[in-house]
Design a protein around this motif. Structure first.
Motif: not given
Length: 290
Positions: A30, A69, A72, A127-128, A161, A171
């Motif tokens: 990532r 998360s 993720r 966001n994530t 991301v 996302v």
């Protein structure tokens, strides 16, 4: 072991821990995607001891955290970050990260971290983690934070991301509008809050919230200073000069690159000492460190 406030030149309030020092694995894949977005060249993850060595060499202190998360891949555990930070307390300040989707288990974890592991704040990435900061699902976490005097650090604005990938990697940017944090500042008036990053495309909203709410700050991480919006620079030089904080977003943006680009931003010379160190010392309570 405490931070030598006279000996350090800056406090970076936005440093990511992507690699465990105790287990194999990291989220380097990532990071590779994000490196293209930030035009930072090859990037790898760092463990807490590696981060400590990196910042010690630069006579800087830093705030470190992973991003939790449930959907993720994430970095090392909060416990590892806090425990290793304790061994490098001359330069490292630990924050935790709890995804609000963890519910009661997350609340219990946060209380344990606050009471037994010396964390100073919590990093949220709406966001994530896929939540609006004013969603009541997160309020039990904020209650624990307010009780223990922890700082809330919210990602705001666009994110690297998933940037440039198909569908943005799933996302959704809508969660990054800093105006949703305004409700949090009202409902938890004694909790100190940092809005992370220049909040593109909602920069004016971030400035308004920081202007209106006494305990809301802005960190300047995630962007090279030469790209700072003019309105952000104007407020950083004047009305918000005591509420802006140096942050890099290491490792995708290094403090070396950030500081090299700072002259291009137009930040006044008299503002820089507080931006780089003084404001963070006061916000983190380091002037009264034990």
């Amino acid at each position: 072991m405490t931070i030598d406030l006279e000996g350090i030149t800056a406090i970076d309030v936005h440093v990511h821990v992507h690699r465990s020092a105790r287990a194999v694995g990291s989220d380097d894949e990532r990071l590779g995607e994000m490196a293209g977005y930030f035009r930072s060249g090859p990037v790898r993850g760092y463990s807490v001891p590696e981060i400590a060595d990196y910042y010690r060499q630069r006579r800087m202190a830093c705030v470190v955290f992973t991003v939790d998360s449930v959907k993720r891949a994430t970095g090392p555990s909060n416990e590892e970050v806090a425990e290793l930070a304790a061994g490098h307390a001359d330069v490292v300040i630990p924050f935790a990260s709890i995804d609000p989707a963890r519910g009661g288990a997350g609340v219990r974890e946060l209380r344990r971290l606050a009471e037994n592991h010396g964390i100073r704040g919590v990093k949220f990435h709406p966001n994530t983690q896929e939540f609006f900061p004013n969603d009541r699902v997160a309020y039990p976490l904020y209650e624990v934070m307010e009780e223990h005097g922890l700082i809330a650090l919210f990602h705001s604005g666009q994110t690297g991301v998933g940037a440039g990938t198909r569908g943005g990697g799933g996302v959704r940017l809508k969660y990054g509008n800093p105006m949703h944090v305004d409700d949090v500042a009202v409902d938890f008036p004694t909790m100190r809050i940092i809005l992370a990053h220049p909040s593109f495309p909602w920069q004016d909203e971030a400035l308004a919230v920081a202007m209106h709410k006494r305990d809301v700050y802005i960190d300047l991480s995630g962007w090279s200073p030469k790209y700072f919006p003019p309105n952000l620079v104007r407020y950083a030089n004047t009305l918000l000069r005591n509420k802006v904080l140096f942050g890099s977003d290491f490792p995708v943006i290094t403090p070396d690159r950030w500081l090299a680009d700072l002259p291009a931003a137009g930040i006044r010379d008299e503002v820089r000492p507080d931006l780089l160190k003084g404001n963070a010392i006061r916000l983190l309570g380091l002037d009264g460190q034990s």
